[in-house]
Write an enzyme that holds these catalytic residues in place. Structure first.
Site, PDB file in Angstrom:
ATOM      1  N   GLU A  96       5.307   1.855  15.043  1.00 14.44           N
ATOM      2  CA  GLU A  96       4.592   1.496  13.691  1.00 14.44           C
ATOM      3  C   GLU A  96       3.014   1.365  13.704  1.00 14.44           C
ATOM      4  O   GLU A  96       2.716   0.596  14.604  1.00 14.44           O
ATOM      5  CB  GLU A  96       5.430   0.301  12.937  1.00 14.44           C
ATOM      6  CG  GLU A  96       6.819   0.570  12.776  1.00 14.44           C
ATOM      7  CD  GLU A  96       7.074  -0.962  12.452  1.00 14.44           C
ATOM      8  OE1 GLU A  96       8.549  -0.999  12.189  1.00 14.44           O
ATOM      9  OE2 GLU A  96       6.380  -2.037  12.368  1.00 14.44           O
ATOM     10  N   GLY A 181       4.679  -5.045  20.225  1.00 16.07           N
ATOM     11  CA  GLY A 181       4.423  -5.068  21.554  1.00 16.07           C
ATOM     12  C   GLY A 181       3.224  -6.306  21.725  1.00 16.07           C
ATOM     13  O   GLY A 181       2.771  -6.932  20.536  1.00 16.07           O
ATOM     14  N   LEU A 237      -0.123 -18.913  17.751  1.00 15.68           N
ATOM     15  CA  LEU A 237       0.115 -20.217  18.216  1.00 15.68           C
ATOM     16  C   LEU A 237       1.658 -20.987  17.524  1.00 15.68           C
ATOM     17  O   LEU A 237       2.598 -21.027  18.239  1.00 15.68           O
ATOM     18  CB  LEU A 237      -0.909 -21.415  17.637  1.00 15.68           C
ATOM     19  CG  LEU A 237      -0.957 -22.546  18.458  1.00 15.68           C
ATOM     20  CD1 LEU A 237      -1.499 -22.312  19.698  1.00 15.68           C
ATOM     21  CD2 LEU A 237      -1.864 -23.591  17.532  1.00 15.68           C
ATOM     22  N   ASN A 312       8.184 -14.051   7.251  1.00 15.86           N
ATOM     23  CA  ASN A 312       8.894 -12.885   6.617  1.00 15.86           C
ATOM     24  C   ASN A 312      10.347 -12.858   7.061  1.00 15.86           C
ATOM     25  O   ASN A 312      10.371 -12.851   8.416  1.00 15.86           O
ATOM     26  CB  ASN A 312       8.431 -11.562   6.773  1.00 15.86           C
ATOM     27  CG  ASN A 312       7.116 -11.490   6.147  1.00 15.86           C
ATOM     28  OD1 ASN A 312       6.966 -11.520   4.981  1.00 15.86           O
ATOM     29  ND2 ASN A 312       6.048 -11.333   7.044  1.00 15.86           N
ATOM     30  N   CYS A 355       6.118  -7.151  11.850  1.00 16.11           N
ATOM     31  CA  CYS A 355       6.233  -5.934  12.916  1.00 16.11           C
ATOM     32  C   CYS A 355       7.701  -5.655  13.298  1.00 16.11           C
ATOM     33  O   CYS A 355       8.292  -6.568  13.736  1.00 16.11           O
ATOM     34  CB  CYS A 355       5.236  -6.202  13.869  1.00 16.11           C
ATOM     35  SG  CYS A 355       5.370  -7.746  14.797  1.00 16.11           S
TER      36      CYS A 355
HETATM   37  N1  SAH Z   1       2.686  -9.644  20.344  1.00 17.77           N
HETATM   38  C1  SAH Z   1       1.351 -10.147  19.786  1.00 17.77           C
HETATM   39  C2  SAH Z   1       0.848  -9.124  18.636  1.00 17.77           C
HETATM   40  C3  SAH Z   1       2.029  -8.476  17.604  1.00 17.77           C
HETATM   41  S1  SAH Z   1       2.831  -9.827  16.537  1.00 17.77           S
HETATM   42  C4  SAH Z   1       1.532 -11.717  19.109  1.00 17.77           C
HETATM   43  O1  SAH Z   1       2.518 -12.016  19.220  1.00 17.77           O
HETATM   44  O2  SAH Z   1       0.378 -12.089  18.754  1.00 17.77           O
HETATM   45  C5  SAH Z   1       1.635 -10.091  15.477  1.00 17.77           C
HETATM   46  C6  SAH Z   1       1.852 -11.171  14.533  1.00 17.77           C
HETATM   47  O3  SAH Z   1       3.073 -11.027  13.797  1.00 17.77           O
HETATM   48  C7  SAH Z   1       1.920 -12.335  15.278  1.00 17.77           C
HETATM   49  O4  SAH Z   1       1.191 -13.444  14.932  1.00 17.77           O
HETATM   50  C8  SAH Z   1       3.526 -12.593  15.379  1.00 17.77           C
HETATM   51  O5  SAH Z   1       3.877 -13.999  15.478  1.00 17.77           O
HETATM   52  C9  SAH Z   1       3.805 -12.272  13.806  1.00 17.77           C
HETATM   53  N2  SAH Z   1       5.309 -12.092  13.209  1.00 17.77           N
HETATM   54  C10 SAH Z   1       6.134 -11.625  14.108  1.00 17.77           C
HETATM   55  N3  SAH Z   1       7.115 -11.816  13.204  1.00 17.77           N
HETATM   56  C11 SAH Z   1       6.969 -12.168  12.133  1.00 17.77           C
HETATM   57  C12 SAH Z   1       7.572 -12.616  11.037  1.00 17.77           C
HETATM   58  N4  SAH Z   1       8.778 -12.240  10.809  1.00 17.77           N
HETATM   59  N5  SAH Z   1       6.817 -13.204  10.021  1.00 17.77           N
HETATM   60  C13 SAH Z   1       5.606 -13.422  10.000  1.00 17.77           C
HETATM   61  N6  SAH Z   1       4.742 -12.978  11.219  1.00 17.77           N
HETATM   62  C14 SAH Z   1       5.406 -12.485  12.113  1.00 17.77           C
HETATM   63 FE1  SF4 Z   2       6.299  -9.817  21.148  1.00 11.60          FE
HETATM   64 FE2  SF4 Z   2       6.852 -10.577  18.642  1.00 11.60          FE
HETATM   65 FE3  SF4 Z   2       6.467 -12.388  20.245  1.00 11.60          FE
HETATM   66 FE4  SF4 Z   2       4.229 -10.779  19.527  1.00 11.60          FE
HETATM   67  S1  SF4 Z   2       5.632 -12.363  18.331  1.00 11.60           S
HETATM   68  S2  SF4 Z   2       4.942 -11.149  21.728  1.00 11.60           S
HETATM   69  S3  SF4 Z   2       5.501  -8.733  19.467  1.00 11.60           S
HETATM   70  S4  SF4 Z   2       8.062 -10.898  20.323  1.00 11.60           S
END
Ligand code: SAH
Ligand code: SF4
Length: 368
Positions: A96, A181, A237, A312, A355
């Site tokens: 995506e 990722g 965090l 979300n 994502c």
């Molecule tokens: N792996 C990296 C980058 C991809 S995730 C990371 O974890 O930072 C990008 C952001 O989307 C991260 O802050 C992740 O925690 C957040 N994210 C993942 N699932 C989510 C959800 N269901 N609702 C809101 N943010 C989410």
């Molecule tokens: Fe991987 Fe999702 Fe964790 Fe980011 S928030 S490290 S994409 S599992």
């Protein structure tokens, strides 16, 4: 698993490697610059368009390189102009790329700021409990060419009719590496891709407008601090104590807060730049007073900006978004303590949701 495509994605080459290929095949090295101009400045989609190259060279290029390594499958648009592109790679993997348009305060709608969110892996091995990307585990890393190709796909989508798009090679303002990722787990390919995006022969896109988001891979944060470019850093965090963070992010057992926080501090001091702490608000997990106070401490110590993201919901996962009142109360504690803080409130989450969700839904539909 390592995917070996039949042809190398052309967007994975840099000027040096392309010139090497050219001289090895008996062509003049200066053709390298011409090819890069076709790809990044004129946005050619086929070798045939490259009319200042001989027919013979064009067919050589076609035999070795793939000019369209990612193909658009569908685009979903939501009410608030957030657009999600689903791209299909050569091995059938889906990734995506998200285009987020945020109108700039005090400026007309036309000059809305555009941010592109790119993926770095197919799936994710880190298994954060709330995240759709990790639900089916990790499939493979993206090559640098596949990472660059996501931005090229976005460029191709744009009608270059706006003044800005005509002037700039890339018709967007920011890049965030926050898609599917863990970017730091595919560090070398990501760096190669970002250098292409940044290069004079490439997209010429400023490093300061590129943000890399990580779940907290400490050695890679330290490595990024030593890179010559001024890429920005965001850290997911999501928990202000080890107890809460470990409950939702397995990586915290490997790199707990007492290692993560000093690494962020090191990055901020070496680069002289403010780091962003991302903090998803999840009902009854991390949305309480105590977590807010602990987050204040960490943010103050790091002089970091905090981005609060109301969770979300993800199909199949039980986590919930806290009420607006509870989100506000959390936000207020940070504000009162003079922490630089924003809360994400755009509507676009119907599709721009977390994502990995669009990919997951499509895979389920294809399987069913
Ligand atoms: N792996 C990296 C980058 C991809 S995730 C990371 O974890 O930072 C990008 C952001 O989307 C991260 O802050 C992740 O925690 C957040 N994210 C993942 N699932 C989510 C959800 N269901 N609702 C809101 N943010 C989410
Ligand atoms: Fe991987 Fe999702 Fe964790 Fe980011 S928030 S490290 S994409 S599992």
């Amino acid at each position: 698993m390592k995917f070996q495509p039949q042809k190398r994605p052309i967007y994975g080459e840099n000027l040096g490697s392309l010139k090497k290929f050219l001289t090895e095949t008996g062509e003049a090295a200066f053709r390298g610059q011409q090819i890069m101009d076709w790809l990044y400045k004129k946005r050619a989609r086929s070798w045939e368009e490259m009319t200042n190259l001989s027919r013979e060279l064009r067919s050589k290029l076609d035999e070795t390189f793939d000019i369209v390594p990612a193909q658009r499958m569908e685009a979903n648009e939501s009410a608030d102009a957030t657009e999600k592109l689903l791209l299909s790679l050569r091995d059938g993997s889906l990734i995506e790329t998200v285009v987020i348009r945020a109108p700039q305060i005090g400026v007309g709608q036309e000059s809305s700021r555009k941010t592109i969110c790119i993926s770095t892996q197919v799936g994710c091995a880190y298994g954060c409990k709330f995240c759709a990307s990790g639900l089916n585990g990790w499939k493979r890393d993206l090559s640098s060419g596949e990472i660059v190709a996501q931005l090229i796909e976005v460029c191709h989508q744009e009608d270059a009719t706006t003044e800005r798009a005509k002037e700039e090679l890339a018709s967007f303002d920011n890049i965030v590496v926050m898609g599917m990722g863990e970017p730091m787990a595919n560090y070398d390919n990501l760096m190669a891709a970002l250098r292409t995006i940044n290069a004079d022969w490439g997209l010429k896109f400023g490093a300061r407008r590129i943000t890399i988001s990580t779940s907290g891979v400490v050695p890679k944060i330290l490595q990024l601090a030593e890179e010559p470019e001024q890429f920005r850093l965001a850290v997911s965090l999501h928990g202000a104590s080890n107890e809460v963070r470990s409950q939702i992010m397995p990586i915290n057992q490997r790199y707990p807060l007492e290692e993560l926080v000093p690494a962020i501090q090191k990055f901020a001091s070496v680069k002289g730049r403010m780091v962003t702490l991302e903090f998803i608000l999840i009902q009854e997990i991390n949305d309480g007073f105590e977590q807010a106070e602990k987050l204040v401490e960490i943010a103050q110590r790091l002089h970091a900006h905090v981005n609060l993201i109301p969770y979300n919901s993800v199909d199949g996962l039980d986590w919930k978004r806290p009420s607006l009142a509870r989100q506000d109360a959390f936000h207020d504690i940070l504000k009162k303590n003079r922490v630089s803080v924003t809360i994400r409130r755009e509507k676009g989450h119907d599709i721009a949701a977390a994502c990995g969700q669009l990919k997951l839904k499509t895979e389920e539909a294809l399987a069913g």
